[in-house]
Design an enzyme around this catalytic site. Structure first.
Site, PDB file in Angstrom:
ATOM      1  N   HIS A  14       0.986  -1.257  -0.087  1.00 17.38           N
ATOM      2  CA  HIS A  14       0.038  -0.127  -0.022  1.00 17.38           C
ATOM      3  C   HIS A  14       0.873   1.247  -0.161  1.00 17.38           C
ATOM      4  CE1 HIS A  14      -3.731   2.186   1.467  1.00 17.38           C
ATOM      5  NE2 HIS A  14      -2.836   3.059   1.221  1.00 17.38           N
ATOM      6  N   HIS A  16       1.501   5.557  -1.932  1.00 13.30           N
ATOM      7  CA  HIS A  16       1.022   6.532  -2.634  1.00 13.30           C
ATOM      8  C   HIS A  16       2.466   7.098  -3.274  1.00 13.30           C
ATOM      9  CE1 HIS A  16      -2.975   6.736  -0.712  1.00 13.30           C
ATOM     10  NE2 HIS A  16      -2.462   6.031   0.188  1.00 13.30           N
ATOM     11  N   LYS A  99      -9.342  -0.532  -5.225  1.00 16.28           N
ATOM     12  CA  LYS A  99      -9.593   0.184  -4.114  1.00 16.28           C
ATOM     13  C   LYS A  99     -10.878   0.987  -3.938  1.00 16.28           C
ATOM     14  CE  LYS A  99      -8.030   2.132  -0.334  1.00 16.28           C
ATOM     15  NZ  LYS A  99      -6.664   3.095   0.012  1.00 16.28           N
ATOM     16  N   HIS A 136     -10.537   1.358   2.228  1.00 24.09           N
ATOM     17  CA  HIS A 136     -10.203   2.160   3.175  1.00 24.09           C
ATOM     18  C   HIS A 136     -11.489   2.140   4.235  1.00 24.09           C
ATOM     19  CE1 HIS A 136      -8.440   6.070   4.735  1.00 24.09           C
ATOM     20  NE2 HIS A 136      -9.778   6.209   5.464  1.00 24.09           N
ATOM     21  N   HIS A 174      -4.426  -0.488   6.028  1.00 27.66           N
ATOM     22  CA  HIS A 174      -4.022   0.345   7.423  1.00 27.66           C
ATOM     23  C   HIS A 174      -4.794   0.039   8.385  1.00 27.66           C
ATOM     24  CE1 HIS A 174      -6.757   3.100   5.031  1.00 27.66           C
ATOM     25  NE2 HIS A 174      -5.749   3.458   4.097  1.00 27.66           N
ATOM     26  N   ASP A 247       1.445   2.675   3.496  1.00 29.46           N
ATOM     27  CA  ASP A 247       0.696   3.846   3.344  1.00 29.46           C
ATOM     28  C   ASP A 247       1.421   5.247   3.072  1.00 29.46           C
ATOM     29  OD1 ASP A 247      -1.719   5.330   2.682  1.00 29.46           O
ATOM     30  OD2 ASP A 247      -2.207   5.353   5.065  1.00 29.46           O
TER      31      ASP A 247
HETATM   32  C1  NCD Z   1      -3.518   9.214   2.043  1.00 30.31           C
HETATM   33  C2  NCD Z   1      -2.960  10.174   0.841  1.00 30.31           C
HETATM   34  O1  NCD Z   1      -2.467  11.347   1.127  1.00 30.31           O
HETATM   35  O2  NCD Z   1      -3.254   9.945  -0.271  1.00 30.31           O
HETATM   36  N1  NCD Z   1      -3.409  10.028   3.189  1.00 30.31           N
HETATM   37  C3  NCD Z   1      -3.301   9.306   4.421  1.00 30.31           C
HETATM   38  O3  NCD Z   1      -3.413   9.862   5.369  1.00 30.31           O
HETATM   39  N2  NCD Z   1      -3.007   8.321   4.589  1.00 30.31           N
HETATM   40  C4  NCD Z   1      -4.873   8.660   1.685  1.00 30.31           C
HETATM   41  C5  NCD Z   1      -5.354   7.452   2.484  1.00 30.31           C
HETATM   42  O4  NCD Z   1      -4.506   6.318   2.221  1.00 30.31           O
HETATM   43  O5  NCD Z   1      -5.981   7.690   3.144  1.00 30.31           O
HETATM   44 ZN    ZN Z   2      -3.296   5.158   1.643  1.00 29.85          ZN
END
Ligand code: NCD
Ligand code: ZN
Length: 344
Positions: A14, A16, A99, A136, A174, A247
């Protein structure tokens, strides 16, 4: 006590990676430590088509030249999403998973799903083809306290979903609560969860220690200490339903340190150092390889990685900042000492 540990090359289930200059700045951190990563689709606009995902995959590959790293792409589910597009993407090896963002739950989730029943045809199709749903798990009802949103999601959304689609492969992303851990443990082998480095290390006090600390703000928000301890116990227990997902969610310092700062913790630079430090503190270093390098791949039905990584028991100080184009990023552990160093 072991001075170095060598593990099968781990995967991040996971992350970003963003796009543009931010992608170029952050992707290398993930590619250095991990063989594969499940890349979140919450770009602007979100990744909802096979074409958008394969184009994005190419941009990630160009941003990680020479790295032993494979990005695994995901589809962003919307109320209007087409089951044929999702299934075609999966069949063509573009979409590893899809997702579910409840609309409004987190960063760039405004195109997310307003009511899970609206996408039942897509979820039925995913169940039939064995495509994992990544969740999520927070309700968005403003009447629900932010610290309760995960636990309420289990009752209101997750339990009915599994009753209706008992064969759907689902990852509770998460997980942050004792209730979430217990739910996943009690569910069938088709249900698993990822655990971040930061939820193993901070509780909600960290967000308010001596003042407001935007770099510890993420969603789902860190909970009470007893929840953190439940996460540490299960992560280090060797239960294959719980595996690594950072995450890592970078936002520029400017967008974190403002009146309405973004949610997300950028932990990619020191992810394995952080997990290793935690597992060591729990006396469970021998459980790290399963959590980091085996359980996720097995859940996804993918081969284990061939290479290895090595970590050394040697303290070092994490950097305060990284640059990202014209912006700066503050990593998780900024300025702190970590007990384990990533060697190669
Ligand atoms: C994530 C993001 O910034 O894209 N932020 C976070 O706090 N984890 C989005 C997410 O996974 O909830
Ligand atoms: Zn995330």
């Amino acid at each position: 006590m072991a001075e170095t540990i060598t593990l099968r090359r781990p995967d991040d289930w996971h992350v970003h990676l963003r796009d543009g200059d931010m992608l170029k700045a952050v992707a290398g951190h993930t590619a250095r430590q991990f063989g594969r990563a499940i890349v979140m689709p919450n770009l602007v606009p979100p990744v909802t088509t096979v074409k958008a995902a394969s184009d994005y995959r190419l941009r990630i590959v160009s941003a990680t030249p020479g790295a032993d790293f494979t990005p695994l792409m995901t589809a962003y589910l919307t109320d209007q999403i087409d089951a044929d597009e999702i299934a075609r993407g999966h069949a063509e090896g573009v979409f590893t998973a899809a997702k579910l963002y409840p609309a409004g739950a987190t960063t760039n989730s405004e195109h997310g799903v307003t009511d899970i029943r609206k996408i039942y045809p897509v979820l039925e199709r995913m169940q039939a083809i064995g495509m994992p749903l990544l969740v999520h798990g927070e309700v968005t009802d403003p009447a629900v306290d932010i610290f309760d949103r995960e636990a309420v999601f289990l009752d209101r959304v997750f339990a009915p979903l599994l009753a209706d689609l008992p064969g759907l492969k689902v990852v509770m992303e998460h997980v942050t609560t004792r209730e979430g851990v217990e739910f996943v443990k009690a569910a069938g082998p088709n249900v698993a969860a990822t655990i971040t480095p930061h939820h193993l290390r901070i509780n909600r006090n960290a967000i308010f220690e001596g003042g407001i600390r935007p770099h510890f703000y993420c969603l789902p928000i860190a909970k009470r200490e007893d929840h953190r301890l439940a996460l540490r116990r299960v992560a280090t227990s060797g239960n294959p339903k719980f595996f690594l997902g950072t995450d890592s969610a970078p936002h520029s310092v400017a967008r974190k340190e403002m009146a309405c700062g973004c949610a997300g913790i950028f932990n990619a630079p020191y992810a394995m150092e952080s997990y290793a430090t935690t597992f060591d503190e729990e006396g469970a270093l021998e459980k790290l390889e399963g959590f980091a390098s085996e359980f996720g791949a097995r859940f996804y039905g993918l081969p284990l990685n061939a290479g290895t990584i090595t970590l050394q028991r040697k303290a070092f100080a994490a950097r305060e900042r990284f640059s990202a184009g014209a912006d700066e990023l503050v990593p998780f552990h900024a300025g702190q000492a970590l007990a384990w160093t990533f060697v190669d």
